[in-house]
Design a protein around this motif. Sequence first.
Motif: not given
Length: 176
Positions: A41, A43, A79-80, A82-86, A88
Amino acid sequence: MDWIKKVARVTMYFVLPVIVLACSVSYKFNGSSINYDKVKTISIADFPIKSDYVYAPLATRFNEDLKDIFIRQTRLKLVKPSQNADLQIEGEITGYNQYNQAVAADGYSSETKLTITVNVRFVNNTNHAEDFDNQQFSAFRTYTSTQLLTAVQDGLIAEMTKEITDQIFNATVANW
């Protein structure tokens, strides 16, 4: 002599395809070196304009181009923030400036340089050794001073945002 033809035919129909299928070569035309077993993922936060001169369509164009390059050239799921992406990515557009580049014989500007500068923070939650903070990326284009900025800026912005998003892509996932 017939048995040689039969052996050759069997080899050609059965053995050769197995050899060809067993040998594989992997090419990555986008230049990314992502380990998809670990990284799934990403963000990308919207980059606000924090420069002295503000051209509102710049932020929209840049944010869409940045997300688009990662969607098109990787298998990462966006992903958004606010989500904990791999992975950022966040930052801001810190500069949108124009300068006189060249002066004609009559003393007036003959060329103007338009520059965009972006500040980026990158976090790789699967390998923090690749993180960076406040890295600057920029691009510029020149245009003749006989043209108004309003007449050329959308085309120039499209070129520069593509160049900057390519730079960010290479710095974050290409690892070359």
